[in-house]
Design an enzyme around this catalytic site. Structure first.
Site, PDB file in Angstrom:
ATOM      1  N   ALA A   1       0.919  -1.104   0.075  1.00 45.23           N
ATOM      2  CA  ALA A   1      -0.214   0.015  -0.178  1.00 45.23           C
ATOM      3  C   ALA A   1       0.989   1.155  -0.016  1.00 45.23           C
ATOM      4  O   ALA A   1       2.107   1.073   0.218  1.00 45.23           O
ATOM      5  CB  ALA A   1      -0.975   0.146   1.317  1.00 45.23           C
TER       6      ALA A   1
ATOM      7  N   GLY B   1      -0.053  -5.308   1.135  1.00 46.97           N
ATOM      8  CA  GLY B   1      -1.558  -5.213   0.243  1.00 46.97           C
ATOM      9  C   GLY B   1      -1.406  -5.925  -1.085  1.00 46.97           C
ATOM     10  O   GLY B   1      -2.454  -6.078  -1.624  1.00 46.97           O
TER      11      GLY B   1
ATOM     12  N   GLU C   1      -2.109  -9.340  -0.446  1.00 50.20           N
ATOM     13  CA  GLU C   1      -3.370  -9.634  -0.256  1.00 50.20           C
ATOM     14  C   GLU C   1      -4.281  -9.506  -1.507  1.00 50.20           C
ATOM     15  O   GLU C   1      -5.112 -10.403  -1.391  1.00 50.20           O
ATOM     16  CB  GLU C   1      -3.510  -8.352   0.993  1.00 50.20           C
ATOM     17  CG  GLU C   1      -3.029  -8.571   2.196  1.00 50.20           C
ATOM     18  CD  GLU C   1      -3.277  -7.516   3.263  1.00 50.20           C
ATOM     19  OE1 GLU C   1      -4.190  -7.940   4.285  1.00 50.20           O
ATOM     20  OE2 GLU C   1      -2.914  -6.631   2.943  1.00 50.20           O
TER      21      GLU C   1
ATOM     22  N   GLU D   1       3.908  -5.962   7.569  1.00 52.54           N
ATOM     23  CA  GLU D   1       3.354  -5.086   8.051  1.00 52.54           C
ATOM     24  C   GLU D   1       3.820  -4.936   9.487  1.00 52.54           C
ATOM     25  O   GLU D   1       3.926  -3.733   9.843  1.00 52.54           O
ATOM     26  CB  GLU D   1       1.856  -5.363   8.211  1.00 52.54           C
ATOM     27  CG  GLU D   1       1.251  -4.780   6.896  1.00 52.54           C
ATOM     28  CD  GLU D   1       1.274  -5.891   5.816  1.00 52.54           C
ATOM     29  OE1 GLU D   1       0.340  -6.068   4.798  1.00 52.54           O
ATOM     30  OE2 GLU D   1       1.735  -6.980   5.952  1.00 52.54           O
TER      31      GLU D   1
END
Length: 258
Positions: free
Chosen positions: A66, A112, A115, A135
């Site tokens: 992200a 992300g 993911e 993360e």
């Protein structure tokens, strides 16, 4: 709609979605998330599209995470809202979509990005790809379904290891633990995804949608009930009657998505 962060191509019933932020290693910012929602929602509702391949621009990254700069001003409430909204808009949308989605992981798939690949139904990685959920190095945890979908794919033991250490794994390691379906040379990744998706597109579209729904329910308390319900619903489809008739008549079925 004209996209600023995505390249979209529709060809032979396949929608190709390329995240086109190569200078940012295809990181997911707010605008890219919004565009992904539109591109996928349109593909799922478009009868001319049978399946989707998603990848990243360039050779370095599928999606390297992200856009962390957008996290700087978040607090507990706004962060929870962001995770909930983005999961619904993209990650859950992809996972629960009615058409098969293949992630062509052409480089780094981190945070992300991994993911997003986990939300796809099938993952194909290049030999140069590396994957991880880093993360905790930022004092965070995965917020777009990573803890749930990774555990379901590779088991809780490997998920604990990957998430708690934040270590990346290679494509070969990802294949060994069941995180990806295939590992291929970088120049072959789209062709392999196309070959696999084209095989699926020969099958009954409504049956594919039913199978996706039933597989997604695996492990849920009502998983068997959902399978039974989806099985029964198939018998209300013209394609099911066509498939059975074609089998009995020893001919190729003509599926129309009806």
């Amino acid at each position: 709609m004209e996209f600023q962060n995505l390249l979209i191509e529709d060809k032979n019933r396949i929608r190709y979605i390329t995240i086109n932020r190569e200078s940012k290693l295809n990181a997911l910012n707010r605008d890219t998330i919004a565009e992904l929602h539109t591109a996928f929602a349109n593909a799922f509702s478009n009868k001319a599209i049978g399946g989707i391949i998603i990848t990243g621009a360039g050779q370095k990254a599928f999606v390297a995470g992200a856009d962390i700069a957008e996290f700087a001003d978040l607090d507990t409430e706004s962060a929870s809202r962001l995770a909930k909204e983005n999961q619904a808009k993209v990650f859950d949308l992809v996972a629960n979509g009615s058409k098969p989605v293949i992630a062509a992981i052409n480089g780094y798939a981190l945070g992300g990005g991994l993911e997003l690949a986990l939300a796809a139904h099938i993952r194909i990685a290049s030999t140069t790809a590396k994957m991880g959920l880093p993360e905790v190095t930022l004092g965070l945890i995965p917020g777009y379904g990573g803890t749930q979908r990774l555990s379901k794919l590779v088991g809780s033991g490997k998920a604990f290891e990957m998430i708690l250490t934040a270590d990346m794994i290679t494509a070969d390691e990802a294949y060994l633990v069941g995180l990806v379906n295939y590992v291929v040379e970088p120049g072959e990744i789209i062709a392999r995804a196309e070959a696999l998706l084209n095989k699926m597109l020969q099958r009954a579209p409504l049956a594919l949608a039913a199978a996706i729904a039933a597989i997604n329910a695996a492990g849920a308390p009502d998983g068997f009930d959902i399978e039974i319900a989806e099985f029964g619903k198939c018998f209300g489809n013209k394609d099911t009657k066509e498939g059975i008739t074609a089998f009995l008549e020893k001919r190729k079925p003509d599926f129309r998505g009806e």
